[in-house]
Design a protein around this motif. Sequence first.
Motif, PDB file in Angstrom:
ATOM      1  N   PHE A  41      -3.342 -14.506   6.457  1.00  0.00           N
ATOM      2  CA  PHE A  41      -4.804 -14.367   6.489  1.00  0.00           C
ATOM      3  C   PHE A  41      -5.360 -14.484   7.903  1.00  0.00           C
ATOM      4  O   PHE A  41      -6.311 -13.791   8.257  1.00  0.00           O
ATOM      5  CB  PHE A  41      -5.456 -15.419   5.591  1.00  0.00           C
ATOM      6  N   ASP A  42      -4.763 -15.387   8.727  1.00  0.00           N
ATOM      7  CA  ASP A  42      -5.342 -15.635  10.048  1.00  0.00           C
ATOM      8  C   ASP A  42      -4.820 -14.694  11.117  1.00  0.00           C
ATOM      9  O   ASP A  42      -5.478 -14.453  12.115  1.00  0.00           O
ATOM     10  CB  ASP A  42      -5.067 -17.086  10.478  1.00  0.00           C
ATOM     11  N   ASN A  43      -3.629 -14.161  10.884  1.00  0.00           N
ATOM     12  CA  ASN A  43      -3.024 -13.378  11.948  1.00  0.00           C
ATOM     13  C   ASN A  43      -2.235 -12.205  11.367  1.00  0.00           C
ATOM     14  O   ASN A  43      -1.015 -12.113  11.549  1.00  0.00           O
ATOM     15  CB  ASN A  43      -2.116 -14.314  12.766  1.00  0.00           C
ATOM     16  N   ILE A  91     -11.869  -7.116   1.568  1.00  0.00           N
ATOM     17  CA  ILE A  91     -12.014  -8.007   0.417  1.00  0.00           C
ATOM     18  C   ILE A  91     -12.604  -9.366   0.795  1.00  0.00           C
ATOM     19  O   ILE A  91     -13.124 -10.061  -0.061  1.00  0.00           O
ATOM     20  CB  ILE A  91     -10.693  -8.210  -0.366  1.00  0.00           C
ATOM     21  N   LEU A  92     -12.540  -9.750   2.067  1.00  0.00           N
ATOM     22  CA  LEU A  92     -13.040 -11.082   2.414  1.00  0.00           C
ATOM     23  C   LEU A  92     -14.481 -11.062   2.912  1.00  0.00           C
ATOM     24  O   LEU A  92     -15.187 -12.042   2.791  1.00  0.00           O
ATOM     25  CB  LEU A  92     -12.132 -11.719   3.486  1.00  0.00           C
ATOM     26  N   ASN A  93     -14.934  -9.904   3.467  1.00  0.00           N
ATOM     27  CA  ASN A  93     -16.244  -9.902   4.104  1.00  0.00           C
ATOM     28  C   ASN A  93     -17.372  -9.398   3.213  1.00  0.00           C
ATOM     29  O   ASN A  93     -18.049  -8.449   3.554  1.00  0.00           O
ATOM     30  CB  ASN A  93     -16.202  -9.026   5.374  1.00  0.00           C
ATOM     31  N   HIS A  94     -17.515  -9.950   2.053  1.00  0.00           N
ATOM     32  CA  HIS A  94     -18.761  -9.654   1.333  1.00  0.00           C
ATOM     33  C   HIS A  94     -19.012 -10.680   0.242  1.00  0.00           C
ATOM     34  O   HIS A  94     -18.204 -11.567   0.026  1.00  0.00           O
ATOM     35  CB  HIS A  94     -18.770  -8.229   0.757  1.00  0.00           C
ATOM     36  N   ASP A 109       0.859  -1.189   0.000  1.00  0.00           N
ATOM     37  CA  ASP A 109       0.000   0.000   0.000  1.00  0.00           C
ATOM     38  C   ASP A 109       0.887   1.228   0.000  1.00  0.00           C
ATOM     39  O   ASP A 109       2.006   1.202   0.526  1.00  0.00           O
ATOM     40  CB  ASP A 109      -0.915   0.000   1.232  1.00  0.00           C
ATOM     41  N   MET A 110       0.408   2.295  -0.578  1.00  0.00           N
ATOM     42  CA  MET A 110       1.130   3.565  -0.601  1.00  0.00           C
ATOM     43  C   MET A 110       2.575   3.378  -1.074  1.00  0.00           C
ATOM     44  O   MET A 110       3.507   3.871  -0.464  1.00  0.00           O
ATOM     45  CB  MET A 110       1.142   4.215   0.792  1.00  0.00           C
ATOM     46  N   SER A 111       2.748   2.630  -2.181  1.00  0.00           N
ATOM     47  CA  SER A 111       4.050   2.480  -2.827  1.00  0.00           C
ATOM     48  C   SER A 111       5.068   1.657  -2.050  1.00  0.00           C
ATOM     49  O   SER A 111       6.245   1.651  -2.398  1.00  0.00           O
ATOM     50  CB  SER A 111       4.679   3.844  -3.138  1.00  0.00           C
ATOM     51  N   GLN A 112       4.657   1.001  -0.966  1.00  0.00           N
ATOM     52  CA  GLN A 112       5.653   0.186  -0.266  1.00  0.00           C
ATOM     53  C   GLN A 112       5.088  -1.161   0.166  1.00  0.00           C
ATOM     54  O   GLN A 112       3.881  -1.374   0.169  1.00  0.00           O
ATOM     55  CB  GLN A 112       6.205   0.929   0.938  1.00  0.00           C
ATOM     56  N   LYS A 153      -5.105  -5.652   8.058  1.00  0.00           N
ATOM     57  CA  LYS A 153      -6.373  -6.137   8.615  1.00  0.00           C
ATOM     58  C   LYS A 153      -7.557  -5.467   7.937  1.00  0.00           C
ATOM     59  O   LYS A 153      -8.529  -6.124   7.559  1.00  0.00           O
ATOM     60  CB  LYS A 153      -6.423  -5.830  10.129  1.00  0.00           C
ATOM     61  N   LEU A 154      -7.449  -4.144   7.777  1.00  0.00           N
ATOM     62  CA  LEU A 154      -8.522  -3.394   7.133  1.00  0.00           C
ATOM     63  C   LEU A 154      -8.744  -3.894   5.706  1.00  0.00           C
ATOM     64  O   LEU A 154      -9.871  -4.153   5.281  1.00  0.00           O
ATOM     65  CB  LEU A 154      -8.166  -1.897   7.126  1.00  0.00           C
ATOM     66  N   PHE A 155      -7.637  -4.056   4.954  1.00  0.00           N
ATOM     67  CA  PHE A 155      -7.726  -4.503   3.561  1.00  0.00           C
ATOM     68  C   PHE A 155      -8.388  -5.878   3.487  1.00  0.00           C
ATOM     69  O   PHE A 155      -9.309  -6.102   2.705  1.00  0.00           O
ATOM     70  CB  PHE A 155      -6.334  -4.532   2.937  1.00  0.00           C
TER      71      PHE A 155
END
Lengths: 251, 365
Positions: A233-235, A248-251, A219-222, A242-244
């Motif tokens: 994925f789990d941790n 992408i996983l919750n819908h 993200d943000m070039s790095q 976490k936000l990303f």
Amino acid sequence: MENATSNELAVQLSDVNKWYGDFHVLKDINLNVAAGERIVICGPSGSGKSTMIRCINRLEEHQAGQIIVNGIELTEDLKRIDEVRREVGMCFQHFNLFPHLTVLENCTLALIWVRKMPKSEAKDVAMHYLERVKIPEQAEKYPGQLSGGQQQRVAIARSLCMSPKIMLFDEPTSALDPEMIKEVLDVMVELAEEGMTMLCVTHEMGFAKLVANRVIFMDMSQIVEENNPHDFFDNPQNDRTKLFLSQILNH
Amino acid sequence: MRDFKPLPDLPPPTASTGAVGWARANLFSTPLNTLMSLGAFYILYIALVPLLDWAIFSANFVGNDRNACLTGGACWAFIGNRLPIFTYGSYPATEYWRLDICFALLVFSFGPQFFDKFRYKMQLGIFSLTAFPVICFFLISGGSFGLSYVPTDKWGGLSLTLTLAYVGIVAALPIGIALALGRRSEMPVIRTFCIAFIELWRGVPLISVLFMSSVMLPLFLPEGMNFDKLLRALIGITMFQSAYMAEVIRGGLQAIPRGQYEAAQAMGMSYWKSMGLIILPQALKLVIPGIVNTFIALFKDTTLVLIIGLFDILATVESAITDPAWGAVATEGHVFVAMCFWVFCFSMSRYSQNLERKLHTGHKR
């Protein structure tokens, strides 16, 4: 899937920086990929993930840092760029097949003109790979007559014809209908099982869990986070990751 | 659970109901429509009847002077009588056979291209672009292989028009491609040169190019050094048209998506290979209408050479219609010239449509 055992480095990026005009698109990228390793790169759009893998076969130039592919450092030197492109195959989001040539000609073109292979031999090679992606019967058609999934499989076969050691995938399924994504991913999973070194920019998290040795989040070039898929994925360690993932996983 | 059963394919509805049905639907559907159709028929009638009468029914087809044309219809006898001059100009009559061979070769090298079943299109195309002009040059010019030398000021008529157009077309296309590639080059020297060349030639009228080539150029050349007037006109026309061609082709190059260049690069193709095998075949196909448009413009622009004293078909006819041995035959002469140009330009147009259809590889049709 097992981690790659070989310690030989296929791709090595050290402190790579790149700007588009004033926009700093890659910031201090460090990434080592061992031969046979399978890397999945994900992240929001504009994060620099495509630019990064496009630097590996010099479709984009980096302005600072070092990129070494199979022991060859990428510089202005055209000979080295040629050598690197010989080792690296690439599949694009929009396939980029040549619409004026048949499927077969798409596959044999570079063999005949770059590798100087005799036509009949090139045809055998091309048919071998078209069979591997399960569309030998489409060989005489033009790309415009095929579905998106078939076109992307042709594009994979076209790259494989050059027997690359490393394959780059730049969002290979993003332009496809849901029903066609699976047929392309199946081909990529097979390729992974055969031990190909792969770098895939993709948001197919199922694919990442199944074949990746490592998942990289940008993200943000790095590079924000890199980990094995299980822990990624789990941790996830980073809040941004976490936000990303939640998006992408919750819908 | 219910099984999904797709509906069967049905044939499309038939639309045609014969000529009477068509006329009823399109010409006489309403009272107003009927009135307008009848009006249009009347205008056609009053225009066509005198035209056909003049051109065919009252026309004179044979004869050797104005006495053959006293009926008031068209005097085609004049055209027939002067056909050799219109075709060969002032080329020596005993050597007409040399031009005839060239005409035959022209038909031979382009006629088969119109037939889909002809198998050696590629080879014949290469022949017509390379060997054909060379053979014709040696035949028409002479001076070798035991043929007598015919200076270019004896060349004229339709054969001169075709020579100018053919050389212009064959030379302008490759030069235009080179200029278009150069204008998109990343090398500043090449790019600047190409831009300057294109903008210079495009900004000047062809007439002044021809004037300069025939009047001004000799002033700048050293004393005693001079080269052929026809050659100078050819160079002028070629340079002029290649600038136009370059811009047409550049339009095609710009329409090719970046992904095509990238795919070629990723497969390790060099600049020339990716251009020759991937970019140009697609770009040229896209701009076939524009290319043919330029060819047609060039073909008709060749008539301007009359201002520098070259006698192409138009100039030959212009001088023949002032001959007092024939009456007022200006209309016939100009109709003849117009028909000649139309036949060649229309053939080019048909050929390009044929080509477009054949090169179409998508599934939408």
